[in-house]
Every structure is written in C-alpha cells, then in structure tokens.
Write a protein that holds these residues in place. Structure first.
Motif, PDB file in Angstrom:
ATOM      1  N   ASN A 105       0.818  -1.208   0.000  1.00 18.62           N
ATOM      2  CA  ASN A 105       0.000   0.000   0.000  1.00 18.62           C
ATOM      3  C   ASN A 105       0.856   1.265   0.000  1.00 18.62           C
ATOM      4  N   ASP A 106       1.476   1.552   1.132  1.00 14.93           N
ATOM      5  CA  ASP A 106       2.378   2.693   1.212  1.00 14.93           C
ATOM      6  C   ASP A 106       3.789   2.175   1.447  1.00 14.93           C
ATOM      7  N   ILE A 107       4.789   2.983   1.053  1.00 14.01           N
ATOM      8  CA  ILE A 107       6.170   2.572   1.226  1.00 14.01           C
ATOM      9  C   ILE A 107       6.993   3.726   1.805  1.00 14.01           C
ATOM     10  N   ALA A 108       8.045   3.365   2.528  1.00 15.08           N
ATOM     11  CA  ALA A 108       9.040   4.319   3.022  1.00 15.08           C
ATOM     12  C   ALA A 108      10.396   3.818   2.567  1.00 15.08           C
ATOM     13  N   ILE A 109      11.338   4.738   2.390  1.00 14.19           N
ATOM     14  CA  ILE A 109      12.653   4.336   1.882  1.00 14.19           C
ATOM     15  C   ILE A 109      13.752   4.984   2.718  1.00 14.19           C
ATOM     16  N   MET A 110      14.843   4.233   2.912  1.00 16.42           N
ATOM     17  CA  MET A 110      15.998   4.711   3.662  1.00 16.42           C
ATOM     18  C   MET A 110      17.088   5.170   2.703  1.00 16.42           C
ATOM     19  N   ARG A 111      18.130   5.771   3.271  1.00 19.47           N
ATOM     20  CA  ARG A 111      19.230   6.280   2.454  1.00 19.47           C
ATOM     21  C   ARG A 111      19.917   5.181   1.650  1.00 19.47           C
ATOM     22  N   ASP A 112      19.994   3.966   2.206  1.00 19.03           N
ATOM     23  CA  ASP A 112      20.670   2.879   1.494  1.00 19.03           C
ATOM     24  C   ASP A 112      19.748   2.137   0.542  1.00 19.03           C
ATOM     25  N   GLY A 113      18.505   2.615   0.390  1.00 17.19           N
ATOM     26  CA  GLY A 113      17.570   1.994  -0.551  1.00 17.19           C
ATOM     27  C   GLY A 113      16.658   0.949   0.053  1.00 17.19           C
ATOM     28  N   THR A 114      16.811   0.648   1.333  1.00 20.82           N
ATOM     29  CA  THR A 114      15.888  -0.289   1.987  1.00 20.82           C
ATOM     30  C   THR A 114      14.485   0.310   2.003  1.00 20.82           C
ATOM     31  N   ILE A 115      13.494  -0.510   1.657  1.00 25.58           N
ATOM     32  CA  ILE A 115      12.097  -0.073   1.573  1.00 25.58           C
ATOM     33  C   ILE A 115      11.273  -0.809   2.630  1.00 25.58           C
ATOM     34  N   PHE A 116      10.391  -0.094   3.276  1.00 23.14           N
ATOM     35  CA  PHE A 116       9.388  -0.692   4.157  1.00 23.14           C
ATOM     36  C   PHE A 116       8.025  -0.516   3.502  1.00 23.14           C
ATOM     37  N   LEU A 129       3.561  -5.940   7.835  1.00 20.19           N
ATOM     38  CA  LEU A 129       4.629  -4.980   7.621  1.00 20.19           C
ATOM     39  C   LEU A 129       5.816  -5.724   7.036  1.00 20.19           C
ATOM     40  N   TRP A 130       6.328  -5.227   5.899  1.00 22.97           N
ATOM     41  CA  TRP A 130       7.402  -5.890   5.170  1.00 22.97           C
ATOM     42  C   TRP A 130       8.613  -4.985   5.037  1.00 22.97           C
ATOM     43  N   CYS A 131       9.776  -5.621   4.881  1.00 23.70           N
ATOM     44  CA  CYS A 131      11.017  -4.926   4.567  1.00 23.70           C
ATOM     45  C   CYS A 131      11.556  -5.489   3.258  1.00 23.70           C
ATOM     46  N   ILE A 132      11.946  -4.609   2.342  1.00 29.52           N
ATOM     47  CA  ILE A 132      12.525  -5.020   1.067  1.00 29.52           C
ATOM     48  C   ILE A 132      13.961  -4.518   1.035  1.00 29.52           C
ATOM     49  N   HIS A 133      14.904  -5.439   1.167  1.00 27.23           N
ATOM     50  CA  HIS A 133      16.327  -5.088   1.140  1.00 27.23           C
ATOM     51  C   HIS A 133      16.807  -5.074  -0.302  1.00 27.23           C
ATOM     52  N   GLY A 136      15.891  -6.213  -3.693  1.00 26.21           N
ATOM     53  CA  GLY A 136      14.531  -6.723  -3.797  1.00 26.21           C
ATOM     54  C   GLY A 136      14.222  -7.948  -2.971  1.00 26.21           C
ATOM     55  N   THR A 137      15.034  -8.220  -1.932  1.00 29.08           N
ATOM     56  CA  THR A 137      14.779  -9.357  -1.050  1.00 29.08           C
ATOM     57  C   THR A 137      13.724  -8.968  -0.021  1.00 29.08           C
ATOM     58  N   VAL A 138      12.654  -9.770   0.077  1.00 30.55           N
ATOM     59  CA  VAL A 138      11.497  -9.408   0.895  1.00 30.55           C
ATOM     60  C   VAL A 138      11.506 -10.181   2.213  1.00 30.55           C
ATOM     61  N   THR A 139      11.333  -9.449   3.322  1.00 36.39           N
ATOM     62  CA  THR A 139      11.282 -10.050   4.654  1.00 36.39           C
ATOM     63  C   THR A 139      10.028  -9.570   5.374  1.00 36.39           C
ATOM     64  N   LEU A 140       9.305 -10.490   5.996  1.00 36.95           N
ATOM     65  CA  LEU A 140       8.131 -10.141   6.796  1.00 36.95           C
ATOM     66  C   LEU A 140       8.593  -9.703   8.182  1.00 36.95           C
ATOM     67  N   ASN A 149      -1.174   1.010   7.053  1.00 39.28           N
ATOM     68  CA  ASN A 149      -1.317   1.936   5.931  1.00 39.28           C
ATOM     69  C   ASN A 149      -0.094   2.846   5.830  1.00 39.28           C
ATOM     70  N   GLY A 150      -0.126   4.024   6.467  1.00 36.50           N
ATOM     71  CA  GLY A 150       1.011   4.924   6.378  1.00 36.50           C
ATOM     72  C   GLY A 150       2.246   4.332   7.033  1.00 36.50           C
ATOM     73  N   VAL A 151       3.408   4.572   6.409  1.00 34.26           N
ATOM     74  CA  VAL A 151       4.665   4.058   6.955  1.00 34.26           C
ATOM     75  C   VAL A 151       5.746   5.096   6.681  1.00 34.26           C
ATOM     76  N   GLU A 152       6.620   5.304   7.664  1.00 28.52           N
ATOM     77  CA  GLU A 152       7.657   6.321   7.524  1.00 28.52           C
ATOM     78  C   GLU A 152       8.834   6.008   8.441  1.00 28.52           C
ATOM     79  N   VAL A 153      10.006   6.474   8.040  1.00 26.03           N
ATOM     80  CA  VAL A 153      11.241   6.347   8.812  1.00 26.03           C
ATOM     81  C   VAL A 153      11.581   7.713   9.394  1.00 26.03           C
ATOM     82  N   GLY A 154      12.053   7.752  10.624  1.00 28.35           N
ATOM     83  CA  GLY A 154      12.454   9.008  11.241  1.00 28.35           C
ATOM     84  C   GLY A 154      13.697   9.590  10.583  1.00 28.35           C
ATOM     85  N   PRO A 155      13.978  10.868  10.799  1.00 25.90           N
ATOM     86  CA  PRO A 155      15.094  11.533  10.107  1.00 25.90           C
ATOM     87  C   PRO A 155      16.465  10.958  10.432  1.00 25.90           C
TER      88      PRO A 155
END
Length: 277
Positions: A105-116, A129-133, A136-140, A149-155
C-alpha cells in the motif's frame, strides 16, 4: 506560522484513486491514477499536469518513493509488486514480488535503498509490515496487525512509524542498523475518522493525513498533536515534501481528485535525503 492549504491542481484531474505522492530533485510532483487508473501523473511546480506513465497491464500504483539515485519505486497493490521506474527511459521493472502480500500500500525508503511496505487486508481489518532489502529481497517484519497503511522512517533512521487506518493508531519501533525492529510502542491513538499516509519532517514531526476529516495532523515525536491543517474536501490520502527548500507540503485528496499544498516551517525528511541532510 499559519499553515493554510491551497489548490495546486484543478479538481478531478486524477481519479478517486489518487495517491503517491513524491517529488523529484527538480521539484516535479508525481502521483498515481492521473485521468485513469493504472497511470502516473506528473505535476510541475506551477500546477500544470500531464499523464507521464502508464503502468504495465494488471498494475495499479499506490505509494511512491524515490531513492537517492533518482529511481522511482511504486507500491503496485493489484500486482503484489514493488515496481522500479528508470526516470530517464521510463522503463518499468519489478523490484520485488511477494505473492503473500495482501496488497502493498504505502512505502518508506531509507538512504541505502531499503524499503518498508505496509500491507493491509481491508476486508479482514488486519495487516502486515514488510522490509525489502536491495536488491529486492522481501522479509516479513510483523503480521496480524491492524489495517497497516502509512509508513515512515524518522530523520535519523533509528525509528520506524506505521499506522493502522481502521484502528486509528500510530505505532513506533526502534530500528537498528540491520533493519530489525524492536520496542514497539503506541505513539498516539485517535477516537474518530481514519489515518492514511504520513511523512516526517527533519525534526521528526509526523504529518499524517486524517482520512474522512480533511486535515493533515502535525504530530510531535512524543505523540502530541501540534497542529491541524484544514484541506478542501475530506478524503486526504497521502502527503509529501518538496519545493526548493523542502518546506512545501503536497497532499493528495481523493474526493476532490487533485493535489493541495501548504507551507511548513521545517523541510521534510524525503527532501533532506536528496540534499544529504
């Protein structure tokens, strides 16, 4: 400062499925479902828009993010994919596919490209809630939550926020260097309406769309509602930061089929990631 919203686009240039949104380095805004479902629209800073991309057959976008290299990533909820778009060639590829997902649904991304990625099951009122390293490796990370729904990483990339729409809750997790989550805690709960997309500013305040209420709530890292920005319409779906200084907020509003905007005091984390802040 008084935050007042105004229209960036005309109404109903997008479908009721308008979501996204995300800005590139040049200040262009991208959101999904421009004119028809399964598309990406591009809106210039002056509000003029175009149908920029049609997604492959069977794909429908929701959340959009950019990595630091400038590639676009799209949560494709009908295809159970995270799509990657080469911004120069407009080539669309599957970055990650996970058939166990209800619908990314929604995604957040880190500086190294990791996606939640959030993953709600609206019918059952549950979510994952998933993590995509990369690459493109997917981890539950967690299952059987509420409707994530909404997902975000802190600064500082040491905290992960996830909200649950139907349950009207926002959760915070500690996030370590290996992208493991711990110390789950309730940041805030609401008594009415719903929650949709959210983004952090550089101070760690969350800007959260209150779907049904037609406001964006600014929430401190301690879980205090600091301010509400009133919008035209009620069904705000997501928010992002952009503009030359990162202090322009853009909000997708489904029942108006368009984008609204307002100024804020501090730049957004997503803008800061572009600028190495």
């Amino acid at each position: 400062m008084t935050m007042v919203s105004s229209k960036l686009t005309d109404e109903h240039v997008f479908t009721g499925g308008i979501e996204g949104p995300a800005c590139d380095r040049e200040g262009n805004l991208y959101a999904v479902n421009y004119a028809k479902q399964g598309t990406i629209g591009r809106i210039a800073p002056d509000g003029t828009g175009e149908l920029w991309l049609e997604l492959p057959e069977g794909s429908t976008g929701n959340g959009i993010r950019f990595n630091r290299e400038g590639d676009m990533f799209i949560a494709d909820y009908t295809g159970h994919n995270i799509l990657r778009v080469n911004m120069k060639t407009k080539e669309v590829s599957v970055w990650a596919h996970e058939p166990r997902m209800n619908q990314p649904n929604d995604i957040a991304i880190m500086r190294d490209g990791t996606i939640f990625a959030s993953d709600p099951n609206w019918a059952d009122g549950t979510g994952n809630l998933w993590c995509i390293h990369p690459p493109g490796t997917v981890t539950l990370l967690e299952q059987n939550m509420g409707t994530t729904n909404g997902v975000e990483v802190g600064p500082r990339e040491d905290v992960l926020y996830v909200n649950e729409s139907a349950q009207r809750t926002i959760w915070a997790y500690d996030l370590d260097a290996d992208k493991r989550i711990s110390n789950k805690r309730l940041l805030i709960a609401f008594d009415d309406y719903s929650l949709d997309g959210m983004r952090c500013d550089m101070d760690g305040n969350l800007y959260v769309t209150r779907h049904g209420k037609g406001v964006v709530a600014k929430i401190s890292p301690q879980g205090e509602v600091l301010h509400e920005i009133q919008l035209e319409g009620t069904d705000c779906t997501n928010v992002c930061f952009g503009g030359p200084d990162g202090k322009q907020c853009y909000v997708t509003v489904a029942d108006r089929g368009g984008v609204q905007t307002f100024r804020v005091e501090r730049p957004g984390r997503c803008w800061g990631m572009w600028m190495d802040q």
